[in-house]
Write an enzyme that holds these catalytic residues in place. Structure first.
Site, short mmCIF file in Angstrom:
data_model
loop_
_atom_site.label_atom_id
_atom_site.label_comp_id
_atom_site.label_asym_id
_atom_site.label_seq_id
_atom_site.Cartn_x
_atom_site.Cartn_y
_atom_site.Cartn_z
N GLY A 89 0.82 -1.20 0.00
CA GLY A 89 0.00 0.00 0.00
C GLY A 89 0.85 1.25 0.00
CG ASN A 90 -0.44 4.61 -1.61
OD1 ASN A 90 -1.09 5.49 -1.06
ND2 ASN A 90 -0.91 3.87 -2.61
NE ARG A 91 5.30 6.54 4.45
CZ ARG A 91 5.38 5.96 5.63
NH1 ARG A 91 4.41 6.14 6.53
NH2 ARG A 91 6.42 5.22 5.95
CB SER A 92 -2.68 8.25 -0.50
OG SER A 92 -3.69 9.20 -0.76
CB ALA A 111 -1.56 7.29 -3.97
#
Ligand code: C5P
Length: 227
Positions: free
Chosen positions: A29-32, A96
């Site tokens: 995943g990502n930090r958005s 994102a």
């Protein structure tokens, strides 16, 4: 109050960050946080738009007056965005999106082993923003469809404007919101600073401030490009 310059316009906004399952308990995943996308949805509603918000793994309350569709993976986000985009006047890809996903999803949790762990092979995800541009181009070529304004986001760390211009051209969108990341801005923070680049050459700089400032600058540029 806000200008009603988006009254009756159908607008799709994607927000948050997609997650790609590795196994039943793990993901890439990502930090958005979804803050910028939610700000776009809220301000578009305030300016009179009919908003569909495609939310990927966001923990914020639903913005009043928007239709919210949930998506977890890039495949789900793509389905939801393309479906809503079919009759939309504007599509804003603020989410994102994971560039890669594990090639296979393990059915059971991967066990810890004594030796070195196995590698996780990755497969490239479809580029939804580029696809939206191609679909619009195909419709135009057939003399079908209707005009649509397409907006992308880009987070860059170096050569922000040059990379932004190149990305705008490559993705075939009308506007690209370029964020400089790494200076405690953009991801997960309430503030943002950005330059909005337009395919027709315009560039608008939004000084550091609340994410609604970036959102309103985007809607000003979008409203000027709607026919
Ligand atoms: O190429 P890059 O990931 O920097 O582009 C960012 C923009 O493209 C964002 O608007 C994002 O929502 C969109 N994107 C997409 N599909 C992908 C990757 C990014 O629509 N697979």
């Amino acid at each position: 109050g806000a200008p009603r310059d988006l009254a009756g316009r159908r607008i799709v906004v994607s927000a948050g960050g997609t997650r790609e399952a590795i196994d039943p308990v793990r993901y890439i995943g990502n930090r958005s946080s979804g803050l910028q996308g939610y700000s776009l949805a809220r301000t578009a509603v305030a300016r009179g738009a009919e908003v569909t918000l495609v939310a990927a793994n966001v923990t914020l309350p639903d913005p009043a007056g928007a239709t919210v569709v949930q998506a977890e993976s890039t495949a789900e986000l793509r389905e939801a965005v393309l479906a809503a985009a079919a009759d939309a006047d504007v599509v804003v890809m603020a989410a994102a999106v994971a560039d890669f996903r594990p090639s296979t999803r393990h059915e059971s949790k991967i066990k810890k082993t004594d030796g070195e762990p196995e590698a996780i092979p990755l497969t490239k995800n479809p580029d939804i923003l580029a696809e939206l541009g191609e679909l619009r181009g195909d419709a135009r070529a057939r003399g079908a469809g209707h005009p649509q304004v397409i907006v992308g986001f880009a987070a860059e760390t170096d050569d922000v404007l040059a990379n932004g211009r190149a990305k705008l051209a490559r993705k075939g969108c009308d506007l690209l919101v370029v964020n400089q990341v790494g200076r405690d801005l953009a991801f997960g923070t309430p503030d943002n600073a950005a330059t909005v680049l337009a395919a027709d050459g315009d560039a608008v700089e939004v000084k550091r401030g609340p994410k609604d400032d970036v959102a309103d600058a985007v809607w000003d540029l979008v409203a000027a490009r709607l026919v």
